[in-house]
Scaffold this motif. Structure first.
Motif, PDB file in Angstrom:
ATOM      1  N   VAL A 103       0.943  -1.474   0.245  1.00  0.00           N
ATOM      2  CA  VAL A 103       0.271   0.107   0.057  1.00  0.00           C
ATOM      3  C   VAL A 103       0.751   0.882   0.558  1.00  0.00           C
ATOM      4  O   VAL A 103       1.866   1.024   1.014  1.00  0.00           O
ATOM      5  CB  VAL A 103      -1.248   0.033   1.124  1.00  0.00           C
ATOM      6  N   LEU A 104       0.713   2.291  -0.619  1.00  0.00           N
ATOM      7  CA  LEU A 104       1.456   3.383  -0.923  1.00  0.00           C
ATOM      8  C   LEU A 104       0.720   4.270  -0.237  1.00  0.00           C
ATOM      9  O   LEU A 104      -0.662   4.878  -1.672  1.00  0.00           O
ATOM     10  CB  LEU A 104       1.897   3.437  -2.343  1.00  0.00           C
ATOM     11  N   PRO A 105       0.751   5.357   0.737  1.00  0.00           N
ATOM     12  CA  PRO A 105       0.217   6.196   1.373  1.00  0.00           C
ATOM     13  C   PRO A 105      -0.042   7.719   0.052  1.00  0.00           C
ATOM     14  O   PRO A 105       1.333   7.690  -0.185  1.00  0.00           O
ATOM     15  CB  PRO A 105       0.289   6.644   2.152  1.00  0.00           C
ATOM     16  N   PHE A 106      -0.452   8.530   0.730  1.00  0.00           N
ATOM     17  CA  PHE A 106      -0.539   9.899  -0.230  1.00  0.00           C
ATOM     18  C   PHE A 106       1.124  10.095   0.078  1.00  0.00           C
ATOM     19  O   PHE A 106       1.922   9.881   1.255  1.00  0.00           O
ATOM     20  CB  PHE A 106      -1.684  10.954   0.651  1.00  0.00           C
ATOM     21  N   THR A 107       1.700  10.799  -1.690  1.00  0.00           N
ATOM     22  CA  THR A 107       2.681  10.923  -0.795  1.00  0.00           C
ATOM     23  C   THR A 107       2.884  12.305  -2.048  1.00  0.00           C
ATOM     24  O   THR A 107       2.081  12.360  -3.401  1.00  0.00           O
ATOM     25  CB  THR A 107       4.107  10.335  -1.512  1.00  0.00           C
ATOM     26  N   GLN A 108       3.491  13.274  -1.751  1.00  0.00           N
ATOM     27  CA  GLN A 108       4.044  14.583  -3.165  1.00  0.00           C
ATOM     28  C   GLN A 108       5.021  14.166  -4.272  1.00  0.00           C
ATOM     29  O   GLN A 108       4.111  14.241  -5.312  1.00  0.00           O
ATOM     30  CB  GLN A 108       4.659  15.787  -2.232  1.00  0.00           C
ATOM     31  N   ASN A 109       5.705  13.175  -3.894  1.00  0.00           N
ATOM     32  CA  ASN A 109       6.379  12.567  -4.926  1.00  0.00           C
ATOM     33  C   ASN A 109       6.287  11.630  -5.426  1.00  0.00           C
ATOM     34  O   ASN A 109       6.518  10.499  -4.830  1.00  0.00           O
ATOM     35  CB  ASN A 109       7.830  12.992  -4.414  1.00  0.00           C
ATOM     36  N   ILE A 110       5.201  11.222  -5.567  1.00  0.00           N
ATOM     37  CA  ILE A 110       4.946   9.785  -6.889  1.00  0.00           C
ATOM     38  C   ILE A 110       5.423   9.253  -7.746  1.00  0.00           C
ATOM     39  O   ILE A 110       5.280   8.501  -8.162  1.00  0.00           O
ATOM     40  CB  ILE A 110       3.277   9.700  -6.551  1.00  0.00           C
ATOM     41  N   ALA A 111       5.908   9.730  -8.674  1.00  0.00           N
ATOM     42  CA  ALA A 111       6.255   9.547 -10.151  1.00  0.00           C
ATOM     43  C   ALA A 111       7.520   8.555  -9.719  1.00  0.00           C
ATOM     44  O   ALA A 111       7.284   7.381 -10.771  1.00  0.00           O
ATOM     45  CB  ALA A 111       7.252  10.385 -10.905  1.00  0.00           C
ATOM     46  N   PRO A 112       8.536   8.270  -8.612  1.00  0.00           N
ATOM     47  CA  PRO A 112       9.213   6.836  -8.823  1.00  0.00           C
ATOM     48  C   PRO A 112       8.534   5.642  -8.655  1.00  0.00           C
ATOM     49  O   PRO A 112       9.009   4.477  -8.900  1.00  0.00           O
ATOM     50  CB  PRO A 112      10.233   7.280  -7.950  1.00  0.00           C
ATOM     51  N   TYR A 113       7.295   5.785  -7.751  1.00  0.00           N
ATOM     52  CA  TYR A 113       6.584   4.318  -7.684  1.00  0.00           C
ATOM     53  C   TYR A 113       6.083   4.258  -9.440  1.00  0.00           C
ATOM     54  O   TYR A 113       5.880   3.161  -9.149  1.00  0.00           O
ATOM     55  CB  TYR A 113       5.808   5.227  -6.491  1.00  0.00           C
ATOM     56  N   MET A 114       5.239   4.938 -10.118  1.00  0.00           N
ATOM     57  CA  MET A 114       5.192   5.098 -11.133  1.00  0.00           C
ATOM     58  C   MET A 114       6.072   4.309 -11.850  1.00  0.00           C
ATOM     59  O   MET A 114       5.702   3.078 -12.743  1.00  0.00           O
ATOM     60  CB  MET A 114       4.353   6.159 -11.916  1.00  0.00           C
ATOM     61  N   ALA A 115       7.402   4.681 -12.106  1.00  0.00           N
ATOM     62  CA  ALA A 115       8.518   4.304 -12.401  1.00  0.00           C
ATOM     63  C   ALA A 115       8.633   2.834 -12.358  1.00  0.00           C
ATOM     64  O   ALA A 115       9.177   2.815 -12.795  1.00  0.00           O
ATOM     65  CB  ALA A 115       9.248   5.274 -12.519  1.00  0.00           C
ATOM     66  N   ALA A 116       8.571   2.372 -11.767  1.00  0.00           N
ATOM     67  CA  ALA A 116       8.657   1.387 -10.860  1.00  0.00           C
ATOM     68  C   ALA A 116       8.714   0.439 -11.135  1.00  0.00           C
ATOM     69  O   ALA A 116       8.794  -0.984 -11.370  1.00  0.00           O
ATOM     70  CB  ALA A 116       9.131   0.683  -9.844  1.00  0.00           C
ATOM     71  N   ALA A 117       6.959   0.086 -11.911  1.00  0.00           N
ATOM     72  CA  ALA A 117       6.162   0.016 -12.958  1.00  0.00           C
ATOM     73  C   ALA A 117       5.924  -0.692 -14.133  1.00  0.00           C
ATOM     74  O   ALA A 117       6.736  -0.460 -14.740  1.00  0.00           O
ATOM     75  CB  ALA A 117       4.782   0.437 -11.853  1.00  0.00           C
ATOM     76  N   ASP A 118       5.655  -1.765 -14.234  1.00  0.00           N
ATOM     77  CA  ASP A 118       5.328  -2.486 -15.656  1.00  0.00           C
ATOM     78  C   ASP A 118       4.846  -1.585 -16.422  1.00  0.00           C
ATOM     79  O   ASP A 118       4.734  -1.690 -17.446  1.00  0.00           O
ATOM     80  CB  ASP A 118       6.054  -3.507 -15.645  1.00  0.00           C
TER      81      ASP A 118
END
Length: 377
Positions: free
Chosen positions: A254-269
């Motif tokens: 689970v990823l709660p709200f974060t201002q810096n969301i891009a690294p987590y999206m980038a880690a996905a396929d």
């Protein structure tokens, strides 16, 4: 000698997240040379209605969108809303005294234009269109804004056909926040390790909340039951109930709200979620295929067409079809690579188009400065 930066007022709305994301993207582009103020002047009831309709009655929202999506109805809606926000806008412009105003929300377009006319102000007004395939009629009520920042060729064609002079239209692509322009390939394994996930396993970034808790639970179960190993980064925002419900599940973090969301999206396929224009654009900039599993009726339905036309991902609204598609993607890297190639083509065009945003704004402010020096009050 240090001089004061010219001030830009960016009007937005905290309904959803897309309009604010657009405002922040523009701020990132302009803040080095301009003092930018991002403000939501709409009454709180706007956000309450949007939140209620989005969670409990998307059909109601869709009907409202459909029946106001024509020239006469759009003008009536604008005139009504102007009565609610004009005093706030008067005070805001008097307080900030901006050299230029940008709006990223359609229901602040006619409204701020009306206020500027009443004030007899010469402040340049810029509309940042906020969709991908087509904009609502309320964006096109005002035909004489100083500039329209147009995110796609499809909307450029629509705006021109609706009577906006081509000299005012600037095809500048969809801007995204600076964090999405960073390089994340080398930090992917580190990001996943920090979440307790395996960088060797097919990873999906899933936007939580769009389908409601029950629909989300069904989707999570379907994804995790794919034969090939799959793991999930589940973004729940500020929804603590969703965070509690989905914590402790194997191969899901689970990823709660974060201002810096891009690294987590980038880690996905693959990025999975509701077909919001900014969400699609952010995935595209990160070179990630987007799987649209839901949409807001009326408002986001055209984005499905856009997604497929430019081969940026898939539209897959039924759970069984989603399961089969993810099973294929997790076991067949070539299927994913084909999408990534077309995404890179569109990304290159969008990035090039974004280069036009700053010159448009700088040109308008410069022109106004020259007028002020030639015709001082």
């Amino acid at each position: 000698m240090e001089t004061t930066k010219p001030t830009i007022l960016i009007l937005t709305a905290l309904t959803g997240g897309g309009h604010l994301s657009l405002a922040l993207a523009l701020q990132d582009i302009l803040s080095e040379d301009y003092e930018t103020h991002i403000v939501d002047p709409q009454p709180g009831i706007f956000r309450q209605y949007y939140t209620y309709a989005g969670r409990h009655s998307s059909r109601l929202w869709g009907l409202g969108y459909k029946y106001s999506d024509n020239e006469k109805a759009a003008l009536r809606l604008h005139k009504t809303l102007t009565l609610l926000v004009q005093q706030r806008l008067y005070r805001l412009t008097e307080l900030i005294k901006p050299r230029l105003i940008i709006t990223t929300h359609t229901l602040l377009s006619y409204e701020i234009a009306h206020v500027l006319v009443q004030q007899r102000a010469s402040t340049p007004l810029v509309f940042q269109f906020s969709e991908l395939e087509e904009v609502h009629a309320t964006w096109l009520t005002v035909k004489n804004a100083d500039a329209y920042l147009v995110p796609t060729r499809e909307i450029f064609t629509q705006a021109r056909a609706q009577g906006i002079n081509e000299s005012r239209l600037h095809l500048t692509g969809m801007p995204v926040r600076r964090q999405f322009l960073e390089e994340y390939k080398t930090s992917r394994a580190e990001t996943l390790a920090r979440l307790g996930l395996d960088s060797a396993v097919f990873t999906v970034f899933l936007q939580g909340g769009a389908e409601g808790a029950a629909g989300l639970a069904s989707m999570v179960k379907s994804i995790l039951s794919v034969a090939s190993p799959v793991q999930i980064i589940l973004a729940v925002g500020t929804n603590k109930q969703l965070a509690m419900r989905f914590s402790g599940i194997a191969r899901l973090r689970v990823l709660p709200f974060t201002q810096n969301i891009a690294p987590y999206m980038a880690a996905a396929d693959v990025i999975i979620g509701k077909a919001g224009p900014n969400f699609i654009a952010e995935a595209m900039i990160l070179e990630k295929p987007f799987l649209a599993t839901s949409f807001i009726p009326g408002q986001e339905a055209p984005n499905l067409t856009f997604l497929e036309r430019h081969n940026l991902g898939w539209v897959c609204l039924e759970p069984v079809a989603q399961h089969h598609l993810l099973a294929k993607l997790a076991s067949d890297p070539a299927a994913l690579a084909e999408k990534v190639n077309s995404i890179r083509v569109y990304r290159a065009w969008n990035m090039q188009a974004n280069q036009g945003i700053y010159p448009v704004i700088a040109g308008l402010i410069s022109r106004t400065s020259q007028n002020l020096s030639t015709h001082p009050h």
